[in-house]
Design a protein around this motif. Structure first.
Motif, PDB file in Angstrom:
ATOM      1  N   ILE A  77       0.903  -1.412  -0.021  1.00 29.00           N
ATOM      2  CA  ILE A  77      -0.020   0.078   0.091  1.00 29.00           C
ATOM      3  C   ILE A  77       0.937   1.234   0.035  1.00 29.00           C
ATOM      4  CG2 ILE A  77      -1.762   1.293   1.023  1.00 29.00           C
ATOM      5  CD1 ILE A  77      -2.621  -1.600   2.735  1.00 29.00           C
ATOM      6  N   TYR A  78       1.052   1.932  -1.273  1.00 32.22           N
ATOM      7  CA  TYR A  78       1.824   3.122  -1.339  1.00 32.22           C
ATOM      8  C   TYR A  78       1.104   4.241  -0.806  1.00 32.22           C
ATOM      9  CZ  TYR A  78       4.815   0.348  -4.057  1.00 32.22           C
ATOM     10  OH  TYR A  78       5.903  -0.843  -4.535  1.00 32.22           O
ATOM     11  N   ILE A  79       1.743   5.324   0.036  1.00 33.94           N
ATOM     12  CA  ILE A  79       1.154   6.215   0.618  1.00 33.94           C
ATOM     13  C   ILE A  79       2.015   7.477   0.626  1.00 33.94           C
ATOM     14  CG2 ILE A  79       1.878   5.628   2.905  1.00 33.94           C
ATOM     15  CD1 ILE A  79      -0.866   6.731   4.022  1.00 33.94           C
ATOM     16  N   CYS A  80       1.137   8.732   0.279  1.00 33.34           N
ATOM     17  CA  CYS A  80       1.925   9.999   0.465  1.00 33.34           C
ATOM     18  C   CYS A  80       1.072  10.419   1.800  1.00 33.34           C
ATOM     19  CB  CYS A  80       1.514  10.913  -0.643  1.00 33.34           C
ATOM     20  SG  CYS A  80       2.385  10.461  -1.933  1.00 33.34           S
ATOM     21  N   ARG A  81       1.554  10.718   2.944  1.00 36.48           N
ATOM     22  CA  ARG A  81       1.003  10.890   4.202  1.00 36.48           C
ATOM     23  C   ARG A  81       0.806  12.502   4.592  1.00 36.48           C
ATOM     24  NH1 ARG A  81       3.174  10.137   9.870  1.00 36.48           N
ATOM     25  NH2 ARG A  81       5.051   9.373   8.768  1.00 36.48           N
ATOM     26  N   GLU A  82      -0.248  12.774   4.629  1.00 33.42           N
ATOM     27  CA  GLU A  82      -0.774  13.952   5.438  1.00 33.42           C
ATOM     28  C   GLU A  82      -0.092  15.249   4.963  1.00 33.42           C
ATOM     29  OE1 GLU A  82       0.227  12.800   9.282  1.00 33.42           O
ATOM     30  OE2 GLU A  82      -1.754  11.837   9.640  1.00 33.42           O
ATOM     31  N   ALA A 117     -11.451   6.751  -5.773  1.00 33.49           N
ATOM     32  CA  ALA A 117     -11.026   6.655  -4.317  1.00 33.49           C
ATOM     33  C   ALA A 117     -11.929   6.538  -3.182  1.00 33.49           C
ATOM     34  CB  ALA A 117     -10.040   7.618  -4.193  1.00 33.49           C
ATOM     35  N   VAL A 118     -11.576   5.698  -2.230  1.00 33.48           N
ATOM     36  CA  VAL A 118     -12.745   5.702  -1.027  1.00 33.48           C
ATOM     37  C   VAL A 118     -12.126   6.596  -0.130  1.00 33.48           C
ATOM     38  CG1 VAL A 118     -13.309   4.226   0.986  1.00 33.48           C
ATOM     39  CG2 VAL A 118     -12.945   3.114  -1.235  1.00 33.48           C
ATOM     40  N   VAL A 119     -12.861   7.814   0.220  1.00 34.40           N
ATOM     41  CA  VAL A 119     -12.261   8.669   1.441  1.00 34.40           C
ATOM     42  C   VAL A 119     -13.015   8.201   2.772  1.00 34.40           C
ATOM     43  CG1 VAL A 119     -12.936  11.109   1.969  1.00 34.40           C
ATOM     44  CG2 VAL A 119     -13.003  10.567  -0.562  1.00 34.40           C
ATOM     45  N   VAL A 120     -11.899   8.097   3.465  1.00 38.52           N
ATOM     46  CA  VAL A 120     -12.039   7.581   4.925  1.00 38.52           C
ATOM     47  C   VAL A 120     -11.506   8.755   5.707  1.00 38.52           C
ATOM     48  CG1 VAL A 120     -11.474   5.853   6.466  1.00 38.52           C
ATOM     49  CG2 VAL A 120     -11.944   5.406   4.169  1.00 38.52           C
ATOM     50  N   GLU A 121     -12.003   8.999   6.961  1.00 36.67           N
ATOM     51  CA  GLU A 121     -11.754  10.100   7.954  1.00 36.67           C
ATOM     52  C   GLU A 121     -10.926   9.180   9.163  1.00 36.67           C
ATOM     53  OE1 GLU A 121     -11.126  13.420  10.267  1.00 36.67           O
ATOM     54  OE2 GLU A 121     -12.179  13.287   8.074  1.00 36.67           O
ATOM     55  N   ILE A 122      -9.862   9.474   9.226  1.00 32.68           N
ATOM     56  CA  ILE A 122      -8.912   8.781  10.388  1.00 32.68           C
ATOM     57  C   ILE A 122      -8.372   9.557  11.312  1.00 32.68           C
ATOM     58  CG2 ILE A 122      -8.538   6.830   8.659  1.00 32.68           C
ATOM     59  CD1 ILE A 122      -5.743   8.488   8.161  1.00 32.68           C
ATOM     60  N   LYS A 123      -7.785   9.216  12.397  1.00 33.48           N
ATOM     61  CA  LYS A 123      -7.111   9.765  13.104  1.00 33.48           C
ATOM     62  C   LYS A 123      -5.708  10.108  12.514  1.00 33.48           C
ATOM     63  CE  LYS A 123      -8.843   7.415  17.157  1.00 33.48           C
ATOM     64  NZ  LYS A 123      -8.617   6.411  18.123  1.00 33.48           N
ATOM     65  N   HIS A 124      -5.308  11.282  13.059  1.00 30.39           N
ATOM     66  CA  HIS A 124      -3.951  12.207  12.634  1.00 30.39           C
ATOM     67  C   HIS A 124      -2.792  10.912  13.247  1.00 30.39           C
ATOM     68  CE1 HIS A 124      -0.755  14.861  11.795  1.00 30.39           C
ATOM     69  NE2 HIS A 124      -1.509  15.516  10.842  1.00 30.39           N
ATOM     70  N   SER A 125      -1.818  10.797  12.333  1.00 30.79           N
ATOM     71  CA  SER A 125      -0.597  10.052  12.422  1.00 30.79           C
ATOM     72  C   SER A 125      -0.050  10.556  14.031  1.00 30.79           C
ATOM     73  CB  SER A 125       0.297   9.791  11.464  1.00 30.79           C
ATOM     74  OG  SER A 125       0.971  11.100  11.297  1.00 30.79           O
ATOM     75  N   SER A 126      -0.021  11.980  14.323  1.00 33.50           N
ATOM     76  CA  SER A 126       0.811  12.782  15.239  1.00 33.50           C
ATOM     77  C   SER A 126       0.225  11.996  16.640  1.00 33.50           C
ATOM     78  CB  SER A 126       0.550  14.003  15.312  1.00 33.50           C
ATOM     79  OG  SER A 126      -0.787  14.291  15.436  1.00 33.50           O
ATOM     80  N   ILE A 127      -1.021  11.458  16.804  1.00 37.45           N
ATOM     81  CA  ILE A 127      -1.285  11.021  18.180  1.00 37.45           C
ATOM     82  C   ILE A 127      -0.702   9.392  18.411  1.00 37.45           C
ATOM     83  CG2 ILE A 127      -3.573  12.179  17.892  1.00 37.45           C
ATOM     84  CD1 ILE A 127      -4.926   9.360  17.614  1.00 37.45           C
ATOM     85  N   PHE A 128      -0.006   8.881  17.452  1.00 41.96           N
ATOM     86  CA  PHE A 128       0.526   7.636  17.826  1.00 41.96           C
ATOM     87  C   PHE A 128       1.736   7.895  18.188  1.00 41.96           C
ATOM     88  CE2 PHE A 128      -3.136   7.094  14.911  1.00 41.96           C
ATOM     89  CZ  PHE A 128      -3.573   5.723  15.509  1.00 41.96           C
ATOM     90  N   GLU A 130       4.932   5.894  17.296  1.00 41.63           N
ATOM     91  CA  GLU A 130       5.603   5.707  16.210  1.00 41.63           C
ATOM     92  C   GLU A 130       4.563   5.443  14.767  1.00 41.63           C
ATOM     93  OE1 GLU A 130       6.971   1.549  16.742  1.00 41.63           O
ATOM     94  OE2 GLU A 130       7.105   2.180  18.754  1.00 41.63           O
ATOM     95  N   SER A 131       5.129   5.625  13.713  1.00 40.75           N
ATOM     96  CA  SER A 131       4.353   5.472  12.613  1.00 40.75           C
ATOM     97  C   SER A 131       3.965   3.782  12.270  1.00 40.75           C
ATOM     98  CB  SER A 131       5.345   5.943  11.340  1.00 40.75           C
ATOM     99  OG  SER A 131       6.514   5.302  11.379  1.00 40.75           O
ATOM    100  N   LYS A 132       4.608   2.908  12.851  1.00 39.44           N
ATOM    101  CA  LYS A 132       4.413   1.675  12.786  1.00 39.44           C
ATOM    102  C   LYS A 132       3.025   1.304  13.232  1.00 39.44           C
ATOM    103  CE  LYS A 132       5.989  -3.115  13.654  1.00 39.44           C
ATOM    104  NZ  LYS A 132       6.953  -3.774  14.085  1.00 39.44           N
ATOM    105  N   LEU A 133       2.780   2.001  14.543  1.00 38.00           N
ATOM    106  CA  LEU A 133       1.283   1.846  15.289  1.00 38.00           C
ATOM    107  C   LEU A 133       0.396   2.458  14.380  1.00 38.00           C
ATOM    108  CD1 LEU A 133       2.542   2.637  18.872  1.00 38.00           C
ATOM    109  CD2 LEU A 133       1.958   0.307  17.971  1.00 38.00           C
ATOM    110  N   PHE A 134       0.557   3.665  13.691  1.00 39.37           N
ATOM    111  CA  PHE A 134      -0.307   4.340  12.796  1.00 39.37           C
ATOM    112  C   PHE A 134      -0.808   3.502  11.649  1.00 39.37           C
ATOM    113  CE2 PHE A 134      -0.678   7.251   9.115  1.00 39.37           C
ATOM    114  CZ  PHE A 134      -2.035   7.721   9.411  1.00 39.37           C
ATOM    115  N   TYR A 135       0.387   2.781  10.896  1.00 41.77           N
ATOM    116  CA  TYR A 135       0.119   2.077   9.975  1.00 41.77           C
ATOM    117  C   TYR A 135      -0.760   0.559  10.183  1.00 41.77           C
ATOM    118  CZ  TYR A 135       2.744   5.179   6.821  1.00 41.77           C
ATOM    119  OH  TYR A 135       3.157   6.217   6.499  1.00 41.77           O
ATOM    120  N   GLN A 136      -0.669   0.419  11.486  1.00 42.08           N
ATOM    121  CA  GLN A 136      -1.465  -1.068  11.983  1.00 42.08           C
ATOM    122  C   GLN A 136      -2.753  -0.510  12.304  1.00 42.08           C
ATOM    123  OE1 GLN A 136       0.699  -2.152  15.474  1.00 42.08           O
ATOM    124  NE2 GLN A 136       2.158  -3.607  14.268  1.00 42.08           N
ATOM    125  N   TYR A 137      -3.040   0.592  12.625  1.00 42.63           N
ATOM    126  CA  TYR A 137      -4.412   1.109  12.755  1.00 42.63           C
ATOM    127  C   TYR A 137      -5.047   1.278  11.539  1.00 42.63           C
ATOM    128  CZ  TYR A 137      -7.392   5.444  12.996  1.00 42.63           C
ATOM    129  OH  TYR A 137      -8.334   6.339  12.813  1.00 42.63           O
TER     130      TYR A 137
END
Length: 129
Positions: A62-67, A94-105, A107-114
């Motif tokens: 899953i390729y991503i350009c983050r935030e 594209a599917v639009v999904v509202e998510i939590k911002h990565s800054s509340i995690f 580490e980025s690994k936890l964000f990607y698991q979420y």
């Protein structure tokens, strides 16, 4: 099926790289995402594309350009428009999904698991098998 995020970056060049990945992997295209989040009252978007595994592999990248993209539903940014046009050429949306911002995690690994959890829960990507 194991999935893993591959982070490209936040700039225009990174979005063009993501668009090229979509163009050159049309036969592997699975799903596109516009992931929106809010930090300090600013709404931002991450653009992501999930590709089907290659050959006998069970790995789904899953390729991503983050935030890095300002998000406004009424007035999409140029990067978002380019992304949506690229996906539209595949007769997809594209599917639009509202998510939590990565800054509340922490580490980025936890964000990607979420994110993988959300995508599996809504059946946007296959379950882990």
């Amino acid at each position: 099926m194991p999935q893993q995020f591959i982070e490209l970056g936040e700039g225009y060049g990174d979005v063009y790289e993501l668009l090229e990945i979509v163009r050159t992997n049309q036969d592997r295209f699975h799903q596109a995402f516009i992931l929106t989040s809010t930090k300090e009252e600013k709404k931002v978007a991450s653009l992501a594309v999930a590709l089907k595994p290659v050959g006998e592999s069970k790995f789904m990248p899953i390729y991503i350009c983050r935030e890095g993209i300002p998000f406004n539903e009424e007035q999409p940014s140029q990067r978002q428009k380019l992304f949506e046009e690229s996906i539209k050429r595949l007769d997809r949306k594209a599917v639009v999904v509202e998510i939590k911002h990565s800054s509340i995690f922490s580490e980025s690994k936890l964000f990607y698991q979420y994110l993988i959890g959300i995508m599996r829960l809504h059946h946007y990507i296959p379950a882990l098998t």
